[in-house]
Design a protein around this motif. Sequence first.
Motif, mmCIF file in Angstrom:
data_model
loop_
_atom_site.group_PDB
_atom_site.id
_atom_site.type_symbol
_atom_site.label_atom_id
_atom_site.label_comp_id
_atom_site.label_asym_id
_atom_site.label_seq_id
_atom_site.Cartn_x
_atom_site.Cartn_y
_atom_site.Cartn_z
ATOM 1 N N ALA A 203 1.835 65.585 -13.085
ATOM 2 C CA ALA A 203 1.276 66.002 -14.376
ATOM 3 C C ALA A 203 1.463 64.904 -15.425
ATOM 4 O O ALA A 203 0.544 64.602 -16.191
ATOM 5 C CB ALA A 203 1.917 67.300 -14.836
ATOM 6 N N ASP B 156 3.817 73.281 -18.801
ATOM 7 C CA ASP B 156 4.434 74.597 -18.839
ATOM 8 C C ASP B 156 5.024 74.886 -17.467
ATOM 9 O O ASP B 156 4.331 74.769 -16.450
ATOM 10 C CB ASP B 156 3.400 75.671 -19.185
ATOM 11 C CG ASP B 156 2.855 75.515 -20.586
ATOM 12 O OD1 ASP B 156 3.669 75.354 -21.515
ATOM 13 O OD2 ASP B 156 1.623 75.544 -20.756
ATOM 14 N N CYS C 87 6.012 77.703 -11.123
ATOM 15 C CA CYS C 87 4.647 77.349 -11.517
ATOM 16 C C CYS C 87 4.722 76.176 -12.493
ATOM 17 O O CYS C 87 5.399 76.277 -13.515
ATOM 18 C CB CYS C 87 3.946 78.521 -12.188
ATOM 19 S SG CYS C 87 3.825 79.977 -11.148
ATOM 20 N N LYS D 169 2.255 73.889 -14.755
ATOM 21 C CA LYS D 169 0.879 73.945 -15.245
ATOM 22 C C LYS D 169 0.673 72.946 -16.366
ATOM 23 O O LYS D 169 1.499 72.810 -17.248
ATOM 24 C CB LYS D 169 0.585 75.359 -15.764
ATOM 25 C CG LYS D 169 -0.727 75.525 -16.500
ATOM 26 C CD LYS D 169 -1.733 76.248 -15.663
ATOM 27 C CE LYS D 169 -3.028 76.537 -16.383
ATOM 28 N NZ LYS D 169 -3.890 75.408 -16.609
ATOM 29 N N ASP D 170 -0.462 72.253 -16.296
ATOM 30 C CA ASP D 170 -0.895 71.406 -17.401
ATOM 31 C C ASP D 170 -2.332 71.760 -17.738
ATOM 32 O O ASP D 170 -3.028 72.382 -16.945
ATOM 33 C CB ASP D 170 -0.755 69.914 -17.053
ATOM 34 C CG ASP D 170 -1.701 69.475 -15.949
ATOM 35 O OD1 ASP D 170 -2.928 69.442 -16.194
ATOM 36 O OD2 ASP D 170 -1.229 69.154 -14.839
ATOM 37 N N ASP D 171 -2.767 71.371 -18.926
ATOM 38 C CA ASP D 171 -4.140 71.620 -19.356
ATOM 39 C C ASP D 171 -4.939 70.328 -19.410
ATOM 40 O O ASP D 171 -5.977 70.263 -20.063
ATOM 41 C CB ASP D 171 -4.155 72.304 -20.732
ATOM 42 C CG ASP D 171 -3.620 73.716 -20.656
ATOM 43 O OD1 ASP D 171 -3.900 74.406 -19.657
ATOM 44 O OD2 ASP D 171 -2.912 74.133 -21.592
ATOM 45 N N SER E 264 -7.971 67.464 -14.234
ATOM 46 C CA SER E 264 -7.707 68.022 -12.925
ATOM 47 C C SER E 264 -8.107 67.008 -11.853
ATOM 48 O O SER E 264 -8.472 65.880 -12.166
ATOM 49 C CB SER E 264 -8.476 69.328 -12.758
ATOM 50 O OG SER E 264 -7.961 70.031 -11.672
ATOM 51 N N ARG F 30 -4.117 75.101 -8.034
ATOM 52 C CA ARG F 30 -5.315 75.596 -8.712
ATOM 53 C C ARG F 30 -5.781 74.517 -9.677
ATOM 54 O O ARG F 30 -4.984 74.010 -10.465
ATOM 55 C CB ARG F 30 -5.011 76.888 -9.462
ATOM 56 C CG ARG F 30 -4.536 77.995 -8.534
ATOM 57 C CD ARG F 30 -4.174 79.242 -9.288
ATOM 58 N NE ARG F 30 -3.670 80.238 -8.350
ATOM 59 C CZ ARG F 30 -2.866 81.220 -8.702
ATOM 60 N NH1 ARG F 30 -2.486 81.356 -9.956
ATOM 61 N NH2 ARG F 30 -2.452 82.077 -7.798
ATOM 62 N N THR F 31 -7.070 74.202 -9.588
ATOM 63 C CA THR F 31 -7.585 73.095 -10.402
ATOM 64 C C THR F 31 -8.789 73.496 -11.238
ATOM 65 O O THR F 31 -9.590 72.650 -11.620
ATOM 66 C CB THR F 31 -7.947 71.890 -9.502
ATOM 67 O OG1 THR F 31 -8.927 72.298 -8.552
ATOM 68 C CG2 THR F 31 -6.731 71.330 -8.792
ATOM 69 N N THR G 216 -4.369 71.713 -14.131
ATOM 70 C CA THR G 216 -3.817 71.840 -12.780
ATOM 71 C C THR G 216 -2.612 72.757 -12.824
ATOM 72 O O THR G 216 -1.763 72.638 -13.714
ATOM 73 C CB THR G 216 -3.400 70.465 -12.220
ATOM 74 O OG1 THR G 216 -4.539 69.611 -12.204
ATOM 75 C CG2 THR G 216 -2.841 70.583 -10.808
ATOM 76 N N GLU G 217 -2.547 73.664 -11.875
ATOM 77 C CA GLU G 217 -1.386 74.523 -11.714
ATOM 78 C C GLU G 217 -0.914 74.412 -10.278
ATOM 79 O O GLU G 217 -1.686 74.612 -9.343
ATOM 80 C CB GLU G 217 -1.727 75.979 -12.036
ATOM 81 C CG GLU G 217 -0.535 76.909 -11.920
ATOM 82 C CD GLU G 217 -0.855 78.338 -12.304
ATOM 83 O OE1 GLU G 217 0.082 79.066 -12.661
ATOM 84 O OE2 GLU G 217 -2.035 78.737 -12.235
#
Length: 149
Positions: A54, A68, A81, A83-85, A88, A129-130, A134-135
């Motif tokens: 990330a 996160d 988990c 996660k970034d925003d 991707s 998950r993209t 990306t998570e």
Amino acid sequence: MNTTPSSIAVTIPAEAQYIDIVRLALYGIAEKAGFSFEQLEDLKVAVTEACTNAVLHAYGSGQPGVIDVRIDLDNQGIRICIKDDGNSFNYDHTVQQFVSHHLKSLNDVKAGGLGLFLMHALMDNVEVRTDRGTEVILTKRIGRKEEMA
């Protein structure tokens, strides 16, 4: 381990020096839950790889961003988990790349993509998950006491 689920969430800047905060929180939670030393090390390596990806790939050079992290613990094990925003990537293409690494000599393998391979090797389950950012979801079941001896 508790029979009721518990969780902790932390948000860090997408900068390498903050990854240790995630590692320390993870270690404290997983150690108290009864994970073995080897399992703790596997968890730390896998989470470090996900967070590092990330930091390196989600946000453009100099662009601020956050990561996160949520750590869920129950009587079955732990679920992390990350996660970034940011940007991707094509997960299926990356998986194909590290599958093809097995067909090459180590000298011919390019850097990159091996972090995902490590996560899959160290964890019981890995989901990526993209669809928006990306998570990465890492799951590790806790070993029975006789397995930890």
